[in-house]
Design an enzyme around this catalytic site. Structure first.
Site, PDB file in Angstrom:
ATOM      1  CG  ASP A   8       1.708  -2.795  -4.328  1.00  0.00           C
ATOM      2  OD1 ASP A   8       0.694  -2.241  -4.769  1.00  0.00           O
ATOM      3  OD2 ASP A   8       2.836  -2.260  -4.379  1.00  0.00           O
ATOM      4  CD  GLU A  39      -3.358  -0.488  -4.907  1.00  0.00           C
ATOM      5  OE1 GLU A  39      -4.193   0.415  -4.917  1.00  0.00           O
ATOM      6  OE2 GLU A  39      -2.827  -0.937  -5.929  1.00  0.00           O
ATOM      7  CG  ASN A  67      -4.555   1.648  -8.619  1.00  0.00           C
ATOM      8  OD1 ASN A  67      -3.515   1.408  -7.988  1.00  0.00           O
ATOM      9  ND2 ASN A  67      -5.026   0.823  -9.533  1.00  0.00           N
ATOM     10  CG  HIS A  68      -6.683  -1.912  -6.922  1.00  0.00           C
ATOM     11  ND1 HIS A  68      -7.711  -2.104  -7.816  1.00  0.00           N
ATOM     12  CD2 HIS A  68      -5.537  -2.223  -7.592  1.00  0.00           C
ATOM     13  CE1 HIS A  68      -7.217  -2.517  -8.972  1.00  0.00           C
ATOM     14  NE2 HIS A  68      -5.900  -2.591  -8.867  1.00  0.00           N
TER      15      HIS A  68
END
Length: 268
Positions: A8, A39, A67-68
């Site tokens: 990330d 993300e 999820n983002h």
């Protein structure tokens, strides 16, 4: 082939670390292909066109999501025009794809993006999706397969590795922003539960500490912000892959004061 994976990327601090260090890392470690998770790359939530182009200019070849993925409106057209993935186990009809195949060093590499279930948005079954996708790739003669498994629970990540050990070249987890100390190679499959964030390292999962502390004290939620000034880290996994199997792997933790910590994956 030698591939690398960056977890990330968190906002501007994460992008700055790629700008300052990725080119040198690629040269020194003779890396052929770089995968990164986007993300959180734009202000901590999602990805904009500007930041996508910025990260590709630093030497990233393909980026995966989680999820983002959908937090910025830019992403839907970018999934068709740029080398960007979203979790492959989203239901049929969702824009984009979680699978791309690349030609590297006279071999093919499949990059697969999956998302877990615990504390995550609704998706189709990640394990069935993984099994069916890997079987289909093998049916096409593609042996080199890397998976970014974006999941909260380490048990989900570990279970996916146990199911696919020997069948894929690597599975590395993202999402928690906290690196785990379990980098290993099992039956030719490189595995780590979570590679950890690239960005601010002196706060709470890359975000300013004030809102998370208040939330834990009071239960009241607030908007998470990335600090304007912080100590930064870049975390990258490097894997040597031949004929579908990972033979060597290590993780580099690169600090913004130029310290470097190298951790070798152990063989099981």
């Amino acid at each position: 082939m030698k591939i690398a994976f960056i977890g990330d990327i968190l906002g501007q601090p994460g992008r700055v670390m790629l700008r300052d260090y990725l080119k040198k890392i690629k040269e020194e470690h003779q890396i052929d292909f770089v995968i990164a998770n986007y993300e959180n790359a734009s202000h901590g939530f999602g990805l904009t066109l500007k930041n996508a182009n910025e990260l590709f200019s630093y030497g990233v070849d393909v980026m995966s999501g989680g999820n983002h993925t959908w937090d910025k409106k830019d992403i839907i057209p970018l999934l068709e025009t740029h080398e960007l993935l979203r979790p492959h186990n989203y239901p049929e009809g969702v824009p984009g794809s979680g699978l791309r195949i690349y030609d590297i060093q006279d071999e093919q590499l499949a990059v697969l993006n999956l998302m877990g279930h615990y504390a995550m948005p609704y998706t189709d079954n990640a394990f069935r999706c993984a099994k069916e996708t890997v079987e289909a790739l093998h049916g096409k003669g593609i042996k080199n397969i890397f998976i970014d498994f974006h999941a909260e629970a380490t048990s989900e990540k570990r279970a996916l590795m146990m199911m696919l050990q020997g069948e894929v070249s690597g599975i590395i987890g993202t999402h928690t922003h906290v690196g785990t100390d379990d980098f290993q190679i099992v039956k030719g499959t490189a595995y780590m539960s979570d590679i950890g964030l690239t960005g601010c390292r002196d706060n709470v999962i890359g975000m300013d500490k004030e809102v998370p502390i208040k939330q834990f004290l009071t239960g009241l939620k607030g908007h998470f912000d990335i600090p304007k000034k912080c100590k930064k880290i870049l975390q990258i996994a490097v894997m040597q892959i031949n004929d579908g199997k990972c033979s060597e792997a290590y993780k580099l933790k690169i600090f913004d004061d130029n310290r470097i910590i190298k951790t070798e994956a152990w063989l099981d």
